[in-house]
Design a protein around this motif. Structure first.
Motif, PDB file in Angstrom:
ATOM      1  N   GLY A 123      13.047   0.202   3.733  1.00  0.00           N
ATOM      2  CA  GLY A 123      13.346   1.289   2.807  1.00  0.00           C
ATOM      3  C   GLY A 123      13.634   0.785   1.408  1.00  0.00           C
ATOM      4  O   GLY A 123      13.363   1.471   0.422  1.00  0.00           O
ATOM      5  N   PHE A 124      14.171  -0.436   1.317  1.00  0.00           N
ATOM      6  CA  PHE A 124      14.402  -1.008  -0.002  1.00  0.00           C
ATOM      7  C   PHE A 124      13.079  -1.175  -0.746  1.00  0.00           C
ATOM      8  O   PHE A 124      13.054  -1.270  -1.969  1.00  0.00           O
ATOM      9  N   GLY A 125      11.979  -1.252   0.008  1.00  0.00           N
ATOM     10  CA  GLY A 125      10.674  -1.270  -0.637  1.00  0.00           C
ATOM     11  C   GLY A 125      10.199   0.147  -0.873  1.00  0.00           C
ATOM     12  O   GLY A 125       9.981   0.560  -1.998  1.00  0.00           O
ATOM     13  N   CYS A 126      10.089   0.908   0.211  1.00  0.00           N
ATOM     14  CA  CYS A 126       9.589   2.279   0.095  1.00  0.00           C
ATOM     15  C   CYS A 126      10.169   3.069   1.250  1.00  0.00           C
ATOM     16  O   CYS A 126      10.071   2.648   2.389  1.00  0.00           O
ATOM     17  N   ASN A 127      10.799   4.222   0.958  1.00  0.00           N
ATOM     18  CA  ASN A 127      11.458   4.986   2.004  1.00  0.00           C
ATOM     19  C   ASN A 127      10.464   5.549   3.007  1.00  0.00           C
ATOM     20  O   ASN A 127      10.758   5.621   4.206  1.00  0.00           O
ATOM     21  N   ALA A 128       9.287   5.927   2.524  1.00  0.00           N
ATOM     22  CA  ALA A 128       8.289   6.444   3.468  1.00  0.00           C
ATOM     23  C   ALA A 128       7.926   5.352   4.475  1.00  0.00           C
ATOM     24  O   ALA A 128       7.849   5.603   5.677  1.00  0.00           O
ATOM     25  N   ALA A 129       7.762   4.124   3.978  1.00  0.00           N
ATOM     26  CA  ALA A 129       7.469   2.999   4.874  1.00  0.00           C
ATOM     27  C   ALA A 129       8.656   2.741   5.793  1.00  0.00           C
ATOM     28  O   ALA A 129       8.490   2.443   6.978  1.00  0.00           O
ATOM     29  N   PRO A 185       7.606  14.650  -6.645  1.00  0.00           N
ATOM     30  CA  PRO A 185       6.535  13.883  -5.988  1.00  0.00           C
ATOM     31  C   PRO A 185       6.765  12.381  -6.041  1.00  0.00           C
ATOM     32  O   PRO A 185       6.325  11.661  -5.161  1.00  0.00           O
ATOM     33  N   ALA A 186       7.418  11.861  -7.065  1.00  0.00           N
ATOM     34  CA  ALA A 186       7.578  10.407  -7.166  1.00  0.00           C
ATOM     35  C   ALA A 186       8.763  10.068  -8.055  1.00  0.00           C
ATOM     36  O   ALA A 186       8.806  10.450  -9.222  1.00  0.00           O
ATOM     37  N   ASN A 187       9.706   9.323  -7.487  1.00  0.00           N
ATOM     38  CA  ASN A 187      10.885   8.903  -8.240  1.00  0.00           C
ATOM     39  C   ASN A 187      10.539   8.027  -9.434  1.00  0.00           C
ATOM     40  O   ASN A 187      11.333   7.908 -10.363  1.00  0.00           O
ATOM     41  N   GLU A 188       9.365   7.414  -9.365  1.00  0.00           N
ATOM     42  CA  GLU A 188       8.966   6.466 -10.397  1.00  0.00           C
ATOM     43  C   GLU A 188       8.975   7.085 -11.785  1.00  0.00           C
ATOM     44  O   GLU A 188       9.157   6.382 -12.781  1.00  0.00           O
ATOM     45  N   ILE A 189       8.737   8.399 -11.877  1.00  0.00           N
ATOM     46  CA  ILE A 189       8.541   8.974 -13.203  1.00  0.00           C
ATOM     47  C   ILE A 189       9.799   9.611 -13.752  1.00  0.00           C
ATOM     48  O   ILE A 189       9.753  10.284 -14.769  1.00  0.00           O
ATOM     49  N   VAL A 190      10.948   9.391 -13.116  1.00  0.00           N
ATOM     50  CA  VAL A 190      12.175  10.020 -13.603  1.00  0.00           C
ATOM     51  C   VAL A 190      12.476   9.593 -15.033  1.00  0.00           C
ATOM     52  O   VAL A 190      12.668  10.433 -15.922  1.00  0.00           O
ATOM     53  N   ILE A 191      12.523   8.267 -15.257  1.00  0.00           N
ATOM     54  CA  ILE A 191      12.892   7.778 -16.587  1.00  0.00           C
ATOM     55  C   ILE A 191      11.883   8.214 -17.650  1.00  0.00           C
ATOM     56  O   ILE A 191      12.277   8.766 -18.681  1.00  0.00           O
ATOM     57  N   PRO A 192      10.577   8.010 -17.411  1.00  0.00           N
ATOM     58  CA  PRO A 192       9.628   8.513 -18.413  1.00  0.00           C
ATOM     59  C   PRO A 192       9.789  10.001 -18.677  1.00  0.00           C
ATOM     60  O   PRO A 192       9.722  10.443 -19.820  1.00  0.00           O
ATOM     61  N   THR A 193      10.032  10.783 -17.619  1.00  0.00           N
ATOM     62  CA  THR A 193      10.181  12.224 -17.810  1.00  0.00           C
ATOM     63  C   THR A 193      11.408  12.535 -18.661  1.00  0.00           C
ATOM     64  O   THR A 193      11.362  13.368 -19.569  1.00  0.00           O
ATOM     65  N   ILE A 194      12.525  11.839 -18.352  1.00  0.00           N
ATOM     66  CA  ILE A 194      13.733  12.061 -19.145  1.00  0.00           C
ATOM     67  C   ILE A 194      13.468  11.733 -20.612  1.00  0.00           C
ATOM     68  O   ILE A 194      13.834  12.497 -21.512  1.00  0.00           O
ATOM     69  N   LEU A 195      12.791  10.598 -20.822  1.00  0.00           N
ATOM     70  CA  LEU A 195      12.508  10.189 -22.200  1.00  0.00           C
ATOM     71  C   LEU A 195      11.662  11.228 -22.928  1.00  0.00           C
ATOM     72  O   LEU A 195      11.983  11.659 -24.032  1.00  0.00           O
ATOM     73  N   LEU A 243      21.628   8.957  -4.848  1.00  0.00           N
ATOM     74  CA  LEU A 243      21.990  10.044  -3.947  1.00  0.00           C
ATOM     75  C   LEU A 243      21.324  11.348  -4.362  1.00  0.00           C
ATOM     76  O   LEU A 243      21.926  12.187  -5.021  1.00  0.00           O
ATOM     77  N   HIS A 244      20.069  11.504  -4.019  1.00  0.00           N
ATOM     78  CA  HIS A 244      19.423  12.802  -4.179  1.00  0.00           C
ATOM     79  C   HIS A 244      18.314  12.889  -3.141  1.00  0.00           C
ATOM     80  O   HIS A 244      18.113  11.954  -2.364  1.00  0.00           O
ATOM     81  N   ASN A 245      17.589  14.016  -3.157  1.00  0.00           N
ATOM     82  CA  ASN A 245      16.562  14.201  -2.133  1.00  0.00           C
ATOM     83  C   ASN A 245      15.502  13.101  -2.223  1.00  0.00           C
ATOM     84  O   ASN A 245      15.182  12.638  -3.302  1.00  0.00           O
ATOM     85  N   PRO A 246      14.951  12.690  -1.084  1.00  0.00           N
ATOM     86  CA  PRO A 246      13.862  11.708  -1.121  1.00  0.00           C
ATOM     87  C   PRO A 246      12.624  12.335  -1.773  1.00  0.00           C
ATOM     88  O   PRO A 246      12.548  13.551  -1.919  1.00  0.00           O
ATOM     89  N   CYS A 247      11.674  11.497  -2.148  1.00  0.00           N
ATOM     90  CA  CYS A 247      10.443  12.015  -2.756  1.00  0.00           C
ATOM     91  C   CYS A 247       9.658  12.798  -1.713  1.00  0.00           C
ATOM     92  O   CYS A 247       9.888  12.677  -0.516  1.00  0.00           O
ATOM     93  N   SER A 248       8.710  13.603  -2.173  1.00  0.00           N
ATOM     94  CA  SER A 248       8.014  14.503  -1.240  1.00  0.00           C
ATOM     95  C   SER A 248       7.248  13.718  -0.183  1.00  0.00           C
ATOM     96  O   SER A 248       7.130  14.160   0.954  1.00  0.00           O
ATOM     97  N   THR A 249       6.743  12.531  -0.536  1.00  0.00           N
ATOM     98  CA  THR A 249       6.022  11.719   0.457  1.00  0.00           C
ATOM     99  C   THR A 249       6.943  11.372   1.614  1.00  0.00           C
ATOM    100  O   THR A 249       6.567  11.478   2.781  1.00  0.00           O
TER     101      THR A 249
END
Lengths: 272, 503
Positions: B215-221, B394-404, B455-461
């Motif tokens: 999970g430290f790599g990917c929660n879906a995995a 859909p993907a946690n990866e884009i949180v920071i770019p989205t905030i910016l 601590l929030h919902n996992p990504c949709s995947t």
């Protein structure tokens, strides 16, 4: 990822000019498993390099890692050797086939009910004793087995000398030393698999000795009845031991007649 | 004899004790044995042999394996490497040193990541945002693009993608190879070994440590990896708590925020170290939540026995540096980056659209952010961050770019000085920091963002994977809402306490 057929020599010795070099012409098929002639199962303890063997034979790139339990489901791939198409099934790594956890059941059911033409048992040469526990259990189920004595490079580095011929004599099935991470010995492994698949080599597998007379008597009595009902069953002794162990799945397969179909029907048709 | 022969073949053959000696024909159980007689005999023999059969069988196999191995193997005295393995194990799995070693090792990995990611991050940002972004704008001007088209393509899609690449690529390209090296070396099973006892005391399966490591790599995995757990109860616990292991998509957020806000609290030479400690702190907190929630679940919704298992400590192997680099760059870094880019491009378009579609003179984003702002401020965040977490489902990866992007567009849109021009600055970390300042961020915002990211919902995947693996909509819903609820409670509490102390 690499699905297109490729012809890659897999031994790295300097024998490329010799006609014996890669005589079977391994052709990796990746996930293309259409119309395979033989089905080969790949069993072994966790973390002995099954996935590495799988990848080098099929040309697939399943993630490998120094991590027991990497393969939780069966992975399947194909290759062509000596003109015959093989389907290779990478089974979950297990220490035994005796308990009822999901991964052991997947492996066990495949070897028993899937009736692979050959079962390759990958062993860690540096931990032979513990790894043989699984090998002995596989040999109780099937005589169509090849032992792949993997991680030989590491064994050599530790100064272990392993007499693979003696082991082969004792176990009654072919034993091939390999170092899959370096691609060594895989051609010899393929040749042995090919021999067993085509029936050129017939195993007479070692059977575990019962040390208790009572157990031995019980097994014999049950084997007598089982062979009367299922005369062609190749592993009546193993079935008897599973019943004495209270294995509900095996009991169910007797009740439903699934076990009987195994012994009578020709080998399972391979799904195209 | 025939008196004992009832219609129930099982009873009859049990009472006969021995195979029938009676040669006379028997109407019910006579003749050749059937499937039922086999099972009946087995049941009888099982009682005779006793319950130790399994152990006897195992002992027989072990004895034979030992004998055969002994015949085939010759050892030249004590093998050296074997001893080395054991002495390493004695330290890394020791009661005293196991945990400190573990935390130190991970801290080291993050420290290298944070220090190392700085320069390439700046360099990428210089090129992608400092050079190419204005160049694209000039091009669009020269070609006479209408403002909405250049806005959508350049300020929306291009900028979001450029942020994702420059913010995420450097830490990933350092972190993943290091993590893969640890994996290849054989350290991760030792971590599992160390954690096993706590998992058991939390009422969970020891192998959950392995799915957590995945999970430290990917929660879906990680959720898929829970298949190694046999018991359905413990498997569900492992699935529901996998989200508490920080995944690929969230590491960059943690590393960036820690670098910008925590690392800058101390003198520069300590900055990297303190930021790394903060990230490790969040990761350890995640592990603590894994234990806590597992404990809670195993005492409420998922009660039951803890099953035993055996965990093998594989030999240490010298990591194969080149292969490790190849695997981690191709399989992990490029994979995660690609996923991020695929989600970032449309998200960039969405963000630009909601920031530029106006209703009654106000952009749509302003309504959304203003709507979310009260809730956001209550939990020490703000409306922009909450909206970003909605966009980033859909993907946690884009949180920071989205905030910016949202902050830039919001502050730009509502007339705050700076606007999109801020992004043209060259110093990447300063740029980001100044965007956050424009958005009214404080240290509390940063700390709570780090907490909320954990601590929030996992990504949709991941949610979909949990649904597929558990086959239950109910548990997939629990998996989505439980961490979100915990996140809201924790950030709310932190915000209230913080404000009490600060004022």
């Amino acid at each position: 990822m690499t699905n297109e057929p490729k012809q890659i020599p897999i031994t790295d010795s300097g024998c490329a000019g010799c006609p014996m070099y890669n005589p079977g012409h391994l052709e990796r098929l990746g996930v293309d498993m259409s119309e395979s002639d033989y089905v080969v199962g790949l069993a072994g303890n966790p973390n002995v390099g099954k996935s590495t063997v799988f990848n080098s034979l099929t040309g697939l790139r399943q993630h490998t890692g120094n991590w027991p339990g990497k393969t939780v489901t069966r992975a399947e791939g194909g290759f062509v050797y000596d003109g015959a198409r093989y389907k290779l099934v990478d089974l979950p790594g297990t220490y035994s086939l005796l308990s009822t956890s999901l991964d052991e059941e997947v492996a066990r059911d495949f070897i028993l009910f899937g009736r692979p033409d050959v079962t390759i048992v990958v062993l860690d040469a540096t931990r032979l004793e513990r790894n043989l526990n699984l090998a002995l259990q596989v040999l109780e189920i099937t005589d169509r087995a090849v032992i792949c004595l993997n991680l030989m490079d590491e064994a050599t580095r530790r100064g272990l000398k392993i007499d693979d011929r003696r082991l082969a004599r004792d176990l009654g099935v072919p034993v091939v030393p390999t170092a899959a991470r370096q691609g060594k010995g895989l051609d010899e492994l393929l040749r042995a698999v090919n021999d067993v698949a085509t029936g050129r080599s017939v195993g007479r597998p070692y059977r575990v000795r019962q040390r208790s007379a009572a157990v031995s008597r019980a097994v014999d009595e049950l084997v007598g009845q089982i062979t009367q009902v299922f005369p062609d069953l190749p592993n009546a002794r193993w079935v008897a031991m599973r019943l004495l162990d209270g294995d509900e799945n095996i009991a169910e397969s007797i009740r439903s007649g699934e076990l009987g179909q195994l012994s009578r029907a020709p080998r399972l048709e391979v799904a195209a | 004899m025939s008196a004992l022969t009832t219609s129930d073949g099982r009873l009859a053959s049990f009472q006969q004790g021995q195979p029938p000696i009676d040669k006379s024909p028997q109407p019910a159980t006579g003749g050749p044995p059937t499937a039922e007689t086999i099972l009946a005999t087995a049941a009888r023999l099982r009682r005779e042999v006793g319950l130790t059969f399994h152990e006897q069988l195992m002992e027989d196999i072990y004895a034979d394996a030992a004998r055969l191995a002994d015949r085939a193997v010759t050892r030249p005295g004590e093998a050296e490497r074997f001893d080395l393995d054991r002495s390493i194990d004695r330290i890394v799995t020791s009661r005293v040193w196991g945990f400190p070693m573990m935390i130190l090792l991970f801290a080291l990995v993050f420290w290298i990541t944070i220090i190392g990611a700085n320069y390439p991050s700046q360099w990428l940002s210089n090129i992608l945002i400092g050079t190419i972004y204005p160049w694209l704008n000039n091009m669009a001007d020269a070609l006479g693009f209408p403002w909405w088209l250049s806005g959508l393509l350049i300020d929306g899609i291009y900028l979001a993608t450029a942020w994702v690449v420059s913010v995420m690529l450097p830490p990933m390209a350092i972190f993943f190879p290091l993590f893969t090296l640890l994996e290849d070396f054989g350290y991760l099973p030792r971590v599992a070994f160390n954690l096993d006892n706590i998992f058991r005391r939390s009422g969970a399966h020891g192998r959950q440590a392995l799915s957590m490591m995945m999970g430290f790599g990917c929660n879906a995995a990680g959720v898929v990896a829970t298949r190694v757990i046999d018991s359905p109860r413990e498997r569900l616990i492992a699935m529901l708590t996998n989200n508490f292991a920080l995944c690929n998509g969230r590491w960059p957020t943690q590393i960036l925020i820690a670098t910008l806000f925590i690392g800058t609290l101390v003198p520069a030479w300590l900055g990297g170290l303190v930021s790394a400690a903060a990230v490790v702190g969040i990761a350890v907190l995640g592990v603590a939540f894994t234990f806590g929630v597992s404990w809670f679940l195993s005492r409420t919704m998922l009660r039951g026995e803890v099953s035993t298992f055996s965990l093998e400590l594989p030999p240490y192997r010298p990591p194969r540096i080149r292969q490790t680099l190849a695997t981690s760059i191709v399989d992990r870094t490029i994979y995660v980056l690609w996923r991020a880019v695929v989600f970032a491009a449309p998200a960039g378009a969405v963000i630009w659209l909601i920031a530029n579609i106006t209703i009654a003179g106000q952009p749509l984003a302003v309504y959304l952010v203003n709507f979310l702002n009260p809730i956001g401020l209550l939990i020490g965040l703000n409306g922009v961050i909450l909206l970003a977490y909605v966009v980033a489902i859909p993907a946690n990866e884009i949180v920071i770019p989205t905030i910016l992007m949202l902050t830039v567009l919001m502050t730009g849109a509502s007339g705050v000085d700076g606007g999109a021009g801020v992004l043209a600055q060259t110093e990447s970390h300063q740029t980001i920091a100044s965007v956050f300042q424009a958005g009214g961020w404080t240290l509390l915002t940063a700390v709570n963002l780090m907490l909320f990211s954990l601590l929030h919902n996992p990504c949709s995947t991941t949610i979909y994977t949990i649904y597929k693996e558990s086959g239950s909509k109910k548990w997939a819903t629990v998996a989505a809402l439980l961490p979100l609820a915990i996140g809201l409670v924790v950030t709310f509490t932190v915000a209230q306490v913080w404000r009490l102390i600060a004022y």
